[in-house]
Design a protein around this motif. Structure first.
Motif, PDB file in Angstrom:
ATOM      1  N   GLU A 192       0.821  -1.213   0.000  1.00  0.00           N
ATOM      2  CA  GLU A 192       0.000   0.000   0.000  1.00  0.00           C
ATOM      3  C   GLU A 192       0.856   1.266   0.000  1.00  0.00           C
ATOM      4  OE1 GLU A 192      -2.544  -0.354   3.387  1.00  0.00           O
ATOM      5  OE2 GLU A 192      -4.058  -1.519   2.305  1.00  0.00           O
ATOM      6  N   THR A 193       2.017   1.188   0.625  1.00  0.00           N
ATOM      7  CA  THR A 193       2.898   2.353   0.650  1.00  0.00           C
ATOM      8  C   THR A 193       3.365   2.719  -0.754  1.00  0.00           C
ATOM      9  OG1 THR A 193       3.645   1.773   2.887  1.00  0.00           O
ATOM     10  CG2 THR A 193       5.035   3.265   1.617  1.00  0.00           C
ATOM     11  N   LEU A 194       3.772   1.712  -1.541  1.00  0.00           N
ATOM     12  CA  LEU A 194       4.188   1.987  -2.920  1.00  0.00           C
ATOM     13  C   LEU A 194       3.006   2.420  -3.781  1.00  0.00           C
ATOM     14  CD1 LEU A 194       6.737  -0.917  -3.568  1.00  0.00           C
ATOM     15  CD2 LEU A 194       7.223   1.488  -3.098  1.00  0.00           C
ATOM     16  N   ASP A 235      -1.311  -0.987 -13.550  1.00  0.00           N
ATOM     17  CA  ASP A 235      -0.733  -0.581 -12.273  1.00  0.00           C
ATOM     18  C   ASP A 235       0.723  -1.031 -12.160  1.00  0.00           C
ATOM     19  OD1 ASP A 235      -3.156   0.502 -11.613  1.00  0.00           O
ATOM     20  OD2 ASP A 235      -3.742  -1.065 -10.201  1.00  0.00           O
ATOM     21  N   ALA A 236       1.031  -2.229 -12.646  1.00  0.00           N
ATOM     22  CA  ALA A 236       2.411  -2.728 -12.590  1.00  0.00           C
ATOM     23  C   ALA A 236       3.343  -1.806 -13.363  1.00  0.00           C
ATOM     24  CB  ALA A 236       2.476  -4.144 -13.136  1.00  0.00           C
ATOM     25  N   GLN A 237       2.893  -1.303 -14.491  1.00  0.00           N
ATOM     26  CA  GLN A 237       3.712  -0.394 -15.285  1.00  0.00           C
ATOM     27  C   GLN A 237       3.947   0.933 -14.555  1.00  0.00           C
ATOM     28  OE1 GLN A 237       1.172  -0.473 -18.732  1.00  0.00           O
ATOM     29  NE2 GLN A 237       2.382  -2.050 -19.768  1.00  0.00           N
ATOM     30  N   LEU A 238       2.909   1.407 -13.832  1.00  0.00           N
ATOM     31  CA  LEU A 238       3.058   2.645 -13.065  1.00  0.00           C
ATOM     32  C   LEU A 238       3.986   2.453 -11.867  1.00  0.00           C
ATOM     33  CD1 LEU A 238      -0.600   4.054 -12.903  1.00  0.00           C
ATOM     34  CD2 LEU A 238       1.294   4.903 -14.299  1.00  0.00           C
ATOM     35  N   LEU A 239       3.938   1.291 -11.269  1.00  0.00           N
ATOM     36  CA  LEU A 239       4.688   1.020 -10.044  1.00  0.00           C
ATOM     37  C   LEU A 239       6.157   0.701 -10.290  1.00  0.00           C
ATOM     38  CD1 LEU A 239       1.931  -1.166  -8.397  1.00  0.00           C
ATOM     39  CD2 LEU A 239       2.873   0.908  -7.342  1.00  0.00           C
ATOM     40  N   THR A 240       6.492   0.253 -11.484  1.00  0.00           N
ATOM     41  CA  THR A 240       7.869  -0.144 -11.785  1.00  0.00           C
ATOM     42  C   THR A 240       8.779   1.078 -11.841  1.00  0.00           C
ATOM     43  OG1 THR A 240       7.170  -2.119 -12.982  1.00  0.00           O
ATOM     44  CG2 THR A 240       9.370  -1.254 -13.469  1.00  0.00           C
ATOM     45  N   GLN A 241       9.898   0.979 -11.130  1.00  0.00           N
ATOM     46  CA  GLN A 241      10.883   2.056 -11.112  1.00  0.00           C
ATOM     47  C   GLN A 241      12.276   1.458 -11.282  1.00  0.00           C
ATOM     48  OE1 GLN A 241      10.092   5.366 -10.853  1.00  0.00           O
ATOM     49  NE2 GLN A 241       7.900   4.833 -10.750  1.00  0.00           N
ATOM     50  N   TYR A 249       9.920  -3.566  -9.053  1.00  0.00           N
ATOM     51  CA  TYR A 249       9.051  -4.100 -10.095  1.00  0.00           C
ATOM     52  C   TYR A 249       7.599  -4.015  -9.641  1.00  0.00           C
ATOM     53  CZ  TYR A 249      13.253  -5.942 -12.312  1.00  0.00           C
ATOM     54  OH  TYR A 249      14.470  -6.060 -12.926  1.00  0.00           O
ATOM     55  N   GLY A 250       6.732  -3.710 -10.598  1.00  0.00           N
ATOM     56  CA  GLY A 250       5.325  -3.542 -10.269  1.00  0.00           C
ATOM     57  C   GLY A 250       4.626  -4.814  -9.849  1.00  0.00           C
ATOM     58  N   PHE A 251       5.085  -5.957 -10.378  1.00  0.00           N
ATOM     59  CA  PHE A 251       4.381  -7.210 -10.108  1.00  0.00           C
ATOM     60  C   PHE A 251       5.368  -8.362 -10.146  1.00  0.00           C
ATOM     61  CE2 PHE A 251       1.250 -10.575 -11.787  1.00  0.00           C
ATOM     62  CZ  PHE A 251       0.772 -10.856 -10.518  1.00  0.00           C
ATOM     63  N   LYS A 287      10.973  -4.847  -2.979  1.00  0.00           N
ATOM     64  CA  LYS A 287      11.505  -4.845  -4.342  1.00  0.00           C
ATOM     65  C   LYS A 287      10.445  -5.129  -5.397  1.00  0.00           C
ATOM     66  CE  LYS A 287      16.160  -6.219  -2.885  1.00  0.00           C
ATOM     67  NZ  LYS A 287      17.244  -7.245  -3.006  1.00  0.00           N
ATOM     68  N   VAL A 288       9.294  -5.611  -4.981  1.00  0.00           N
ATOM     69  CA  VAL A 288       8.148  -5.767  -5.880  1.00  0.00           C
ATOM     70  C   VAL A 288       6.927  -5.217  -5.171  1.00  0.00           C
ATOM     71  CG1 VAL A 288       9.077  -7.772  -7.118  1.00  0.00           C
ATOM     72  CG2 VAL A 288       7.656  -8.124  -5.107  1.00  0.00           C
TER      73      VAL A 288
END
Length: 378
Positions: A109-111, A130-136, A144-146, A217-218
């Motif tokens: 939830e923090t990420l 969402d995975a694409q938005l979360l990946t950095q 990684y987003g997922f 990390k994910v």
């Protein structure tokens, strides 16, 4: 819990023998099958729910229809919805729901908050977005987003959620190598190869996935509700986290997980009676509630839901509420004695598609061909 049973039942002594993983053709399955061939099975065992047709086909399991019909504890009407979906094979009851689970999406939830995502994904397209938005990716540090599992259990949900089928109704042919059956797996493979998801290969893949999530990390992972207690211990106060149901696309459908308890035919009447006493004790509301709170596995009894103590537990453990809600969407896996072979071929296919340049279509076609050869006896 076994020690507690032995203390409260002085005329019965249960010896609990841990044999490692009960799934993926793990040591428990291998030893049980070998013991059946040698006519030396134990009195009671936990059978992974997808393995029930395999062990029923051996003829070594004791039918429990009469015991169930007379039981004030383990009658089907006492179970939570979907609990008995794997216990009956061709009209005969062979198992009692023992430790049961469903797959879930666990998320950070923090990420999510940092990425501006206000709620967890409900569909596979939403999860991919969402995975694409979360990946950095920042130099050598990546989030990684997922983290999808290269594992057959969540794969069942992937097939069903897109409207696909794993086998035909007569259980004579694999049918998962179809556009609908491959749709979600293709999307996840593309997400991995694009660098927006991370999957972990090999037999340690699931453990490594969980570790990566605990380390931040994910941002999302596939996991079992049976891990919720362990998840809470490992995450602690590192970050806020939650659980949501497996995505739909457009169907909401998940496989059952965990194990059923069985009694083997080799037992004398006296031992079989003692075994039945143990199973009923374990699955009675007090014990199944204690087991659920300690582990994250689902309580098997309806009565637990009206228990004030359990409601207090759910109030402070909302992730467990998600698992209970998902029970309504359990789907019965194909009751084929060849199903474990199918799942192993599928898992090999997922490993190829996720970690090599093999296409999902080619990998799944190969897995279906291998399955059909086994089913036909070729």
């Amino acid at each position: 819990m076994v020690a507690e049973f032995n203390r409260s039942h002085p005329l019965i002594h249960v010896e609990a023998d841990y044999e490692g993983s009960y799934s993926d053709s793990g040591p428990l399955q291998q030893k049980l099958l070998a013991a059946i061939v040698a006519h030396r099975p134990p009195d009671v065992a936990q059978i992974e729910v997808h393995s029930m047709p395999v062990f029923a086909a051996t003829g070594a399991l004791a039918p429990l229809n009469q015991d169930i019909s007379r039981s004030s504890i383990d009658g089907p009407s006492h179970y939570l919805p979907g609990m008995a979906v794997t216990t009956t094979i061709h009209g005969t009851i062979y198992g009692v729901p023992f430790n049961r689970s469903v797959p879930l999406i666990i998320y950070n939830e923090t990420l999510f908050k940092k990425a501006g995502i206000t709620q967890p994904p409900a569909t596979w397209p939403e999860l991919i977005h969402d995975a694409q938005l979360l990946t950095q990716h920042d130099g050598s540090q990546s989030v990684y987003g997922f983290a999808p599992l290269a594992n057959w259990w969540p794969w069942e949900s992937q097939v069903w959620s897109a409207g696909g089928h794993i086998m035909n109704k007569s259980l004579t042919q694999a049918t998962f190598d179809s556009p609908s059956g491959e749709k979600v797996t293709k999307a996840l493979a593309a997400l991995i190869h694009a660098g927006d998801a991370e999957a972990f290969p090999g037999s340690e893949g699931w453990d490594n996935t969980m570790t990566a999530f605990y380390q931040g990390k994910v941002a999302m992972m596939e996991d079992s509700s049976g891990d919720l207690g362990y998840d809470a211990q490992q995450i602690g106060n590192k970050f806020a986290w939650g659980a949501t149901m497996m995505p739909k696309d457009p169907v909401e459908a998940v496989p059952p997980g965990g194990a059923d308890a069985v009694i083997f035919k080799n037992s004398s009447k006296q031992v079989a009676s003692a075994a039945w006493t143990f199973i009923q004790w374990w699955t009675a509301p007090a014990q199944t509630m204690a087991w659920s709170e300690a582990t994250g596995y689902l309580p098997v009894q309806q009565a637990v839901l009206s228990n004030a103590k359990y409601q207090q537990f759910l109030a402070t453990h909302p992730q467990n509420k998600v698992a209970l809600a998902e029970l309504a969407y359990q789907k019965q896996p194909p009751q084929s004695p060849h199903y474990l072979a199918l799942l192993q071929y599928v898992q090999d296919a997922m490993q190829s598609a996720y970690f090599t340049n093999t296409s999902v279509a080619h990998a799944m076609k190969t897995a279906a061909q291998q399955t059909n050869a086994v089913v036909s006896g070729q």
